[in-house]
Design a protein around this motif. Structure first.
Motif, PDB file in Angstrom:
ATOM      1  N   ARG A   1      44.661  24.631  27.823  1.00 30.63           N
ATOM      2  CA  ARG A   1      45.258  23.386  27.358  1.00 30.63           C
ATOM      3  C   ARG A   1      44.591  22.960  26.055  1.00 30.63           C
ATOM      4  NH1 ARG A   1      44.923  23.602  32.783  1.00 30.63           N
ATOM      5  NH2 ARG A   1      46.764  23.049  33.993  1.00 30.63           N
ATOM      6  N   ASN A   2      45.313  23.148  24.971  1.00 29.80           N
ATOM      7  CA  ASN A   2      44.783  22.794  23.657  1.00 29.80           C
ATOM      8  C   ASN A   2      45.102  21.332  23.370  1.00 29.80           C
ATOM      9  OD1 ASN A   2      43.828  25.394  23.123  1.00 29.80           O
ATOM     10  ND2 ASN A   2      45.843  26.049  22.413  1.00 29.80           N
ATOM     11  N   ILE A   3      44.089  20.513  23.420  1.00 33.57           N
ATOM     12  CA  ILE A   3      44.255  19.101  23.122  1.00 33.57           C
ATOM     13  C   ILE A   3      44.240  18.930  21.603  1.00 33.57           C
ATOM     14  CG2 ILE A   3      43.290  16.801  23.434  1.00 33.57           C
ATOM     15  CD1 ILE A   3      42.024  17.786  25.997  1.00 33.57           C
ATOM     16  N   VAL A   4      45.294  18.334  21.086  1.00 33.86           N
ATOM     17  CA  VAL A   4      45.402  18.137  19.645  1.00 33.86           C
ATOM     18  C   VAL A   4      44.507  16.969  19.241  1.00 33.86           C
ATOM     19  CG1 VAL A   4      46.942  17.562  17.754  1.00 33.86           C
ATOM     20  CG2 VAL A   4      47.737  19.056  19.591  1.00 33.86           C
ATOM     21  N   ILE A   5      43.526  17.248  18.418  1.00 35.19           N
ATOM     22  CA  ILE A   5      42.629  16.227  17.902  1.00 35.19           C
ATOM     23  C   ILE A   5      43.039  15.938  16.464  1.00 35.19           C
ATOM     24  CG2 ILE A   5      40.236  15.616  17.414  1.00 35.19           C
ATOM     25  CD1 ILE A   5      39.376  17.552  19.546  1.00 35.19           C
ATOM     26  N   PRO A   6      43.417  14.716  16.162  1.00 38.43           N
ATOM     27  CA  PRO A   6      43.899  14.423  14.801  1.00 38.43           C
ATOM     28  C   PRO A   6      42.769  14.500  13.781  1.00 38.43           C
ATOM     29  CG  PRO A   6      43.705  12.400  16.072  1.00 38.43           C
ATOM     30  CD  PRO A   6      43.453  13.531  17.028  1.00 38.43           C
ATOM     31  N   ASP A   7      43.093  14.999  12.613  1.00 43.73           N
ATOM     32  CA  ASP A   7      42.148  15.019  11.502  1.00 43.73           C
ATOM     33  C   ASP A   7      42.162  13.704  10.741  1.00 43.73           C
ATOM     34  OD1 ASP A   7      41.388  18.170  11.148  1.00 43.73           O
ATOM     35  OD2 ASP A   7      43.438  17.909  11.845  1.00 43.73           O
TER      36      ASP A   7
END
Length: 531
Positions: A316-322
């Protein structure tokens, strides 16, 4: 041949190692950048994570060569000793075993410790970051990776059920082999004959191979009796049939039983008829009414085509905002502030102790080559920090330009998205289109409407009746809105969607509508129609 000398002036672009590294870091995602930083921390001794509180504005170059006074050093030592003794109150034995070094021991260390002399350039290369800690030591926090690893796999779940069966050693071994031969969806892709051939010895007789195949046939029946229902099937038709047979109920009403039997008969028909929901041909082949076929199609749609789906250990790749965009103000005075996500920014700095030790050491002869190699590693650390800072600066500049041009989206949503291409941002910032493409790939922005990839804000334009342009993103959002509000019994066709867009003043051909619909993963009309 006559030889001669001549001068010629020419220009060419040379990609230095520093420029190559800058380009490579720019196109990395957050996860890839984190891995790159970890690798560089392991490889380069001059690079470290900044953990001390040292704001840049309070640490100017004018104070770089200033000697630290003895009083300040003693005061600093007294403060750290007092803090250490306060934290260890009530554990005298631990204080004795972990007592800090005395000032005399500290003075015995080599002088280039970064406290008596600080290199002018190195102090400006890094920021501050909290120390990296282990999640196991935190208060009640559990690492998500550990939770994912603790999930039971399909093979483990089946092996546990097999332990409850009273089988002979041969049958247990055959069942274990079939379980290990399943794919992640729970299907047995190889035939029993192929599995028997793979275990047979070259000199085995035909009777022995048939005996082994018979063992596998018996084990397959046991496997298909385990949970989840449908596991061990060879085909989709067999998987659905196993689940339908498991629904048998002696107390079920006659109508429900008729629907279940019709669904089993439909699984024996070509599956493309079921996929197309061809009610007429299915009713003809199953010799039943259209009403029963429609109900049977609904029953089949409720089944699980992949029994092992819930056991798959999907990463599960959690999208971390840049980049994080927040709304400031209200009403007409509202504005949007863009800032970098501090959690994804690596805070690196040059190791002062090692850098100053190298500066004070002037090796000659044999040590000259070693000193030159270390100088090169130090320069690599400085360039790496500079390129990371430049990477985030570029991301912030591009994000600000995107927000300025897509203010309507941040205010009203995706229906207000305007057309935007890479060249517009490149011309505004004085960068190349390839640089904008690298920045907007695998970089994410957190907005009041959700988290999106930076490339999401770019889209081609479609003509309107008024002579303006409409963004393809807004058109896709409009198509999604039309489909969500349609009558399930009379779904809208692509031609109808095209006509509805024309009523909105947007010129969009039927083929373009079909392309946008497929991109949105919306099924065609015949599959959206309610039975």
């Amino acid at each position: 041949m006559k030889q001669g000398l001549s001068l010629r002036v020419s220009q060419h672009l040379a990609l230095t190692p520093q420029l190559q590294q800058s380009i490579r870091l720019l196109q990395l995602s957050t996860l890839e950048l984190s891995q790159e930083v970890e690798q560089m921390l392991d490889d380069n001794p001059f690079l470290e994570v900044g953990i001390d509180e040292a704001p840049r504005e309070e640490f100017g170059l004018s104070h770089a060569d200033t000697q630290v006074s003895t009083e300040d050093r003693e005061s600093e030592y007294a403060t750290s000793t007092t803090s250490s003794s306060t934290d260890n109150t009530g554990s005298d034995s631990q204080m004795e075993s972990e007592s800090p070094l005395s000032p005399q021991d500290d003075n015995q260390n080599w002088e280039g410790d970064g406290t008596s002399e600080i290199a002018p350039d190195d102090s400006e290369w890094g920021g501050d970051a909290p120390p990296r800690t282990n999640n196991n030591e935190s208060d009640g926090e559990v690492d998500a990776t550990e939770l994912a690893r603790s999930q039971m796999s399909l093979t483990e779940f089946l092996h546990r059920q097999a332990l409850a069966l009273r089988l002979s050693e041969e049958d247990r071994a055959a069942l274990r082999f079939l379980i290990e031969s399943l794919n992640e969806d729970g299907y047995l892709e190889d035939s029993l004959e192929e599995l028997a051939q793979s275990l047979a010895e070259p000199d085995d007789e035909l009777e022995e191979i048939e005996e082994l195949q018979h063992r596998f046939t018996m084990a397959l029946g046991l496997l298909q009796s385990l949970e989840p229902v449908g596991v061990g099937a060879r085909t989709l038709e067999e998987c659905l049939t196993l689940q339908l047979r498991a629904l048998a109920d002696d107390e079920a009403e006659e109508e429900q039983e008729q629907i279940r039997v019709a669904a089993i008969n439909m699984c024996a028909c070509p599956m493309d008829l079921v996929a197309r929901r061809d009610v007429k041909r299915l009713a003809s082949q199953c010799r039943t009414s259209d009403t029963v076929i429609k109900a049977a199609l609904g029953l089949i749609a409720s089944l699980e085509p992949k029994p092992g789906r819930r056991f798959v250990d999907v990463e599960r790749n959690i999208v971390i905002p840049d980049v994080i965009v927040t709304k400031v103000g209200r009403g007409a005075q509202a504005n949007f502030r863009v800032r970098l996500n501090q959690d994804v920014m690596p805070r690196l700095k040059v190791h002062d102790i090692y850098a100053n030790a190298l500066k004070q050491h002037k090796g000659g002869g044999r040590d000259a080559s070693v000193n030159a190699a270390l100088q090169q590693r130090l320069q690599e650390a400085r360039w790496f920090i500079k390129n990371i800072q430049q990477r985030f600066d570029t991301i912030l500049r591009v994000s600000n330009a995107i927000v300025d041009r897509q203010k309507n989206f941040f205010t009203h949503g995706e229906l207000a998205m305007r057309p935007l291409v890479l060249r517009e941002i490149a011309d505004e910032l004085g960068l190349h289109e390839s640089t904008i493409s690298r920045v907007t790939t695998a970089k994410y922005m957190s907005t009041p409407h959700g988290t999106f990839e930076l490339k999401y804000f770019f889209g081609s334009s479609l003509g309107t009746e008024t002579g303006g342009n409409a963004s393809s993103t807004a058109v896709r959002a409009l198509i999604k809105q039309f489909v969500s509000s349609e009558d399930p019994k009379k779904p809208l066709s692509d031609s109808q969607l095209s006509d509805m867009l024309k009523e909105q003043g947007i010129e969009c051909a039927r083929r373009t509508v079909a392309k946008y619909r497929e991109a949105l993963r919306i099924a065609p009309t015949n599959l959206r129609k309610a039975l």
